[in-house]
Design a protein around this motif. Structure first.
Motif, PDB file in Angstrom:
ATOM      1  N   SER A 119       0.823  -1.219   0.000  1.00 61.08           N
ATOM      2  CA  SER A 119       0.000   0.000   0.000  1.00 61.08           C
ATOM      3  C   SER A 119       0.851   1.260   0.000  1.00 61.08           C
ATOM      4  N   GLU A 122       2.249   1.678  -3.461  1.00 63.54           N
ATOM      5  CA  GLU A 122       1.174   2.125  -4.357  1.00 63.54           C
ATOM      6  C   GLU A 122       0.930   3.630  -4.231  1.00 63.54           C
ATOM      7  N   GLY A 140      -9.065   5.289  -7.284  1.00 71.56           N
ATOM      8  CA  GLY A 140      -9.032   3.974  -7.922  1.00 71.56           C
ATOM      9  C   GLY A 140      -8.395   3.973  -9.284  1.00 71.56           C
ATOM     10  N   LYS A 143      -3.758   1.089  -9.300  1.00 74.38           N
ATOM     11  CA  LYS A 143      -3.799  -0.060  -8.407  1.00 74.38           C
ATOM     12  C   LYS A 143      -2.494  -0.842  -8.529  1.00 74.38           C
TER      13      LYS A 143
END
Length: 395
Positions: A119, A122, A140, A143
């Protein structure tokens, strides 16, 4: 040949036959480490919880649950899949973390990935894409997922049989191919755990302080109790990250409860066997092969003697003797003990004289006194035969 020569030959035979086949082995003080070894009249070492290793003096102590409950950290060799909305080929695709722990993505350069949760990586990828006007700031839109967790290199030291650097969670090529061809939303590599690393290092030794295993990561450490692996329950078994350091202190004593297969010990041991006694003339004739020298961890000397074909046989050779060659894991001193094979089989106190086998131990069998006498007769007969023949020709 006169009667005096014959008498001399018979006397030599009797003297040779009465010779001991194996003198009592000598051992240095402190070589004994199992109660069953019954060596010199010295008390065995008592168990004591050792102090904290010096390497943690300036580190931050955290609860074991901090490591167990934290997200898995990315390591070198991990495969990550990046999906960017509206992009099919330029940025979207699979990426492998390099040996230096960095992830290289077109137009973004290198990003430090190892030692961080997916995470966090990302978020950095998304921020760089937005800063470079490559994507819009849409929820979004970017990803990043882990599709393969590769093995990690960690250090294991202290009271384990094979200390050093180990690869925890290394996968076979066919397993990696299956993971890549059928990617899923995430990957779990059970071999990247603390227990798997301990097994890769040969397992904890019988003298280990299993209630205080240290896991060092970065500037923090946790003390983990792995005794539930022997007593029952669910021990803390955190996933490892590249560069972790595992330290297993020694309690300084032999603990028989830890000598059995478990999640933190080796499932089996390899022992060297030799049976050159009669009626077998070689190890191959005794059916000693790779299978017969591999035992479950916790096997005792008597079971090893059976595997070496040293138990049973003719009445003349039933009284064999055997030696066990081992090494004290605490002091590093070698120890050799002798046992009567039939004594182990028939004595009611055999459990007090039947040591547990450790990795790399060796067992050797010796002929009985009766077979030694037979061999002595054969030696004298080989000398006596030509003399008798020459004497007969003279007559």
């Amino acid at each position: 040949m006169n009667s005096r020569t014959t008498l001399s030959m018979l006397l030599c035979t009797a003297l040779l036959g009465g010779c001991a086949t194996m003198p009592t082995p000598a051992n240095l003080p402190g070589a004994r480490f199992q109660r069953e070894q019954q060596l010199e009249n010295q008390p065995l070492a008592t168990c004591s919880l050792p102090g904290a290793p010096g390497v943690i003096a300036h580190l931050v102590h955290v609860d074991a649950n901090v490591f167990s409950g934290s997200p898995d950290l990315v390591g070198p060799g991990d495969r990550l899949k990046l999906a960017v909305a509206g992009d099919a080929e330029t940025l979207t695709g699979s990426y492998v973390v390099a040996a230096n722990g960095r992830l290289t993505i077109p137009f973004l350069g290198e990003i430090v990935a190892a030692g961080r949760p997916v995470s966090a990586v990302e978020r950095e990828v998304r921020q760089r894409l937005i800063a470079g006007a490559l994507v819009r700031d849409v929820a979004g839109g970017v990803k990043l997922a882990q599709v393969e967790a590769a093995g990690v290199q960690v250090s294991v030291e202290g009271a384990v049989f094979e200390p050093g650097l180990v690869r925890a969670g290394e996968r076979a090529a066919d397993s990696r191919a299956t993971t890549v061809d059928h990617p899923a939303g995430g990957d779990f590599n059970s071999g990247r755990s603390l227990s798997a690393a301990l097994r890769a290092a040969g397992g904890i030794r019988p003298d280990a302080a299993a209630q205080a295993v240290y896991l060092v990561r970065g500037d923090s450490y946790a003390v983990i109790d792995v005794t539930p692996a022997f007593t029952g329950g669910v021990p803390a078994d955190p996933q490892l990250a590249a560069g972790d350091r595992i330290i297993v202190p020694s309690a300084g004593c032999f603990q028989a409860d830890y000598v059995r297969p478990s999640s933190v010990t080796a499932p089996g041991v390899r022992v060297y066997l030799s049976n050159l006694s009669r009626p077998a003339s070689s190890n191959s004739a005794s059916a000693i092969n790779r299978d017969s020298t591999s035992f479950p961890y916790g096997t005792r000397m008597l079971q090893g003697l059976v595997s070496a074909n040293c138990v049973g046989g003719s009445a003349m050779n039933a009284g064999r003797k055997a030696v066990l060659i081992s090494r004290n894991p605490v002091t590093g001193r070698s120890v050799v003990i002798a046992r009567s094979v039939e004594g182990l089989v028939r004595s009611s106190d055999r459990d007090d004289l039947n040591p547990m086998l450790m990795p790399g131990d060796a067992i050797a069998c010796y002929d009985s006194d009766a077979m030694t006498f037979v061999d002595a007769v054969g030696v004298v007969g080989s000398l006596l035969g030509p003399a008798v023949l020459v004497n007969g020709l003279k007559k």
